[in-house]
Design a protein around this motif. Structure first.
Motif, mmCIF file in Angstrom:
data_model
loop_
_atom_site.group_PDB
_atom_site.id
_atom_site.type_symbol
_atom_site.label_atom_id
_atom_site.label_comp_id
_atom_site.label_asym_id
_atom_site.label_seq_id
_atom_site.Cartn_x
_atom_site.Cartn_y
_atom_site.Cartn_z
ATOM 1 N N SER A 48 0.626 -1.565 0.008
ATOM 2 C CA SER A 48 0.452 0.094 -0.462
ATOM 3 C C SER A 48 1.093 1.353 0.037
ATOM 4 O O SER A 48 1.729 1.478 1.039
ATOM 5 N N ARG A 50 -0.132 4.266 -1.146
ATOM 6 C CA ARG A 50 -1.463 5.552 -1.375
ATOM 7 C C ARG A 50 -2.252 5.777 -0.318
ATOM 8 O O ARG A 50 -2.864 6.355 -0.229
ATOM 9 N N ASN A 51 -2.394 4.371 0.389
ATOM 10 C CA ASN A 51 -2.736 4.491 2.123
ATOM 11 C C ASN A 51 -2.012 4.092 3.217
ATOM 12 O O ASN A 51 -0.954 3.422 2.290
ATOM 13 N N THR A 52 -1.935 4.679 4.123
ATOM 14 C CA THR A 52 -0.762 4.468 5.419
ATOM 15 C C THR A 52 -1.451 3.217 5.304
ATOM 16 O O THR A 52 -2.827 2.911 5.592
ATOM 17 N N GLN A 55 -4.937 3.619 7.794
ATOM 18 C CA GLN A 55 -5.743 3.720 6.887
ATOM 19 C C GLN A 55 -7.027 2.741 6.756
ATOM 20 O O GLN A 55 -7.705 2.312 6.652
ATOM 21 N N VAL A 56 -5.457 1.691 5.955
ATOM 22 C CA VAL A 56 -6.578 -0.090 5.862
ATOM 23 C C VAL A 56 -6.650 -0.593 6.470
ATOM 24 O O VAL A 56 -7.770 -1.270 6.511
ATOM 25 N N GLN A 59 -10.437 0.299 7.127
ATOM 26 C CA GLN A 59 -10.925 -0.147 6.587
ATOM 27 C C GLN A 59 -11.383 -1.658 6.225
ATOM 28 O O GLN A 59 -12.891 -1.941 6.063
ATOM 29 N N ILE A 84 -11.886 0.324 -0.214
ATOM 30 C CA ILE A 84 -10.952 1.412 0.173
ATOM 31 C C ILE A 84 -10.559 1.956 -1.162
ATOM 32 O O ILE A 84 -10.302 1.284 -1.976
ATOM 33 N N GLU A 106 -2.998 -1.894 -5.934
ATOM 34 C CA GLU A 106 -3.371 -1.042 -5.834
ATOM 35 C C GLU A 106 -4.160 -0.651 -7.427
ATOM 36 O O GLU A 106 -3.511 -1.137 -8.543
ATOM 37 N N SER A 132 -12.003 11.253 -6.381
ATOM 38 C CA SER A 132 -11.909 11.491 -5.315
ATOM 39 C C SER A 132 -11.506 14.102 -4.880
ATOM 40 O O SER A 132 -11.269 13.768 -6.015
ATOM 41 N N LYS A 134 -9.427 14.268 -3.178
ATOM 42 C CA LYS A 134 -7.985 14.200 -2.601
ATOM 43 C C LYS A 134 -6.805 14.449 -4.126
ATOM 44 O O LYS A 134 -7.305 13.117 -4.993
#
Length: 252
Positions: A48, A50-52, A55-56, A59, A84, A106, A132, A134
């Motif tokens: 991962s 794009r997500n820490t 954060q994973v 989810q 996610i 991803e 997003s 983001k």
């Protein structure tokens, strides 16, 4: 009469107590042992970017039952897909009673366009894979595409179908030469301008972009520390031609 009713009452209470004990032994105790045996203590995340990891985990673990390693493994392996942002799928491996390894795959993102305050990310074939608010710094924003509608998981309808081949070729070269490109802009003649930090690089319209991106990479390395506004490489081809460097706020 009262003694008889009292004996019956005591007998009923004893039977209920006995049933409760049996229920606990055959149902409650196994549940407690099951929960203790498979209590999730270690959840490792791989793949991962794009997500820490936190954060994973947020989810994945959403209920108390998700704190059970075996139930969590069965849930996402056979019954439920993980939702996610920017993640295509996850694979889980039950390493022990208390440890799960999560492998994150991803979504392949080529570029993004801005539409009504949202960034819509698309893959190499032009399909919108994520929406997003983001803005991902490592994904170039594409400017100059014209479209009537944008629908998640459907293909972007743009003015020229082969533009996605051009975008894919450019993004692959940008990654190869490790260029920091914020935007890829097309004008009405489909000539391309790259925004590389504070420098605009005009590279024009070409059948292939391998040579010009390699040349641009070398120029940008040499120009580090120089205050440039633009690099005009439109007349450079086959190792020949002029390259014009325009400084910031040029004086007359």
């Amino acid at each position: 009469m009262n003694r008889k009713m009292q004996r019956n009452s005591n007998s009923v209470r004893k039977r209920l107590l006995l049933k409760s004990i049996k229920a606990f032994i055959f149902i409650g105790l196994p549940i407690i042992l099951f929960g203790f045996t498979f209590q999730l203590k270690n959840l490792t995340i791989q793949g991962s970017s794009r997500n820490t990891p936190e954060q994973v985990k947020e989810q994945i673990i959403k209920t108390k039952l998700d704190s059970n390693a075996l139930l969590l493994y069965l849930k996402y392996t056979f019954f439920t897909d993980v939702q996610i942002p920017f993640v295509e799928k996850v694979d889980m491996e039950l390493l022990s009673n208390n440890t799960i390894k999560v492998r994150v795959y991803e979504k392949m993102v080529t570029g993004c366009v801005e539409f009504m305050g949202e960034y819509l990310y698309f893959d190499k074939d032009g399909y919108v894979v994520e929406s997003s608010s983001k803005r991902l710094e490592d994904i170039p924003q594409i400017i100059g595409l014209k479209f009537n509608k944008i629908i998640l998981h459907e293909k972007l309808e743009v003015q020229k179908e082969d533009l996605f081949d051009v975008i894919l070729n450019l993004t692959q070269l940008i990654e190869k030469y490790q260029l920091e490109v914020d935007t890829i802009s097309f004008n009405n003649r489909y000539e391309i301008t790259l925004q590389c930090g504070d420098i605009k690089a005009l590279i024009g319209k070409r059948s292939t972009y391998d040579e010009i991106i390699a040349e641009l990479s070398g120029i940008l390395k040499e120009a580090q520390g120089m205050k440039l506004d633009k690099l005009d490489l439109r007349n450079f081809k086959d190792g020949k031609g002029t390259i014009i460097a325009i400084p910031e706020n040029p004086t007359d």
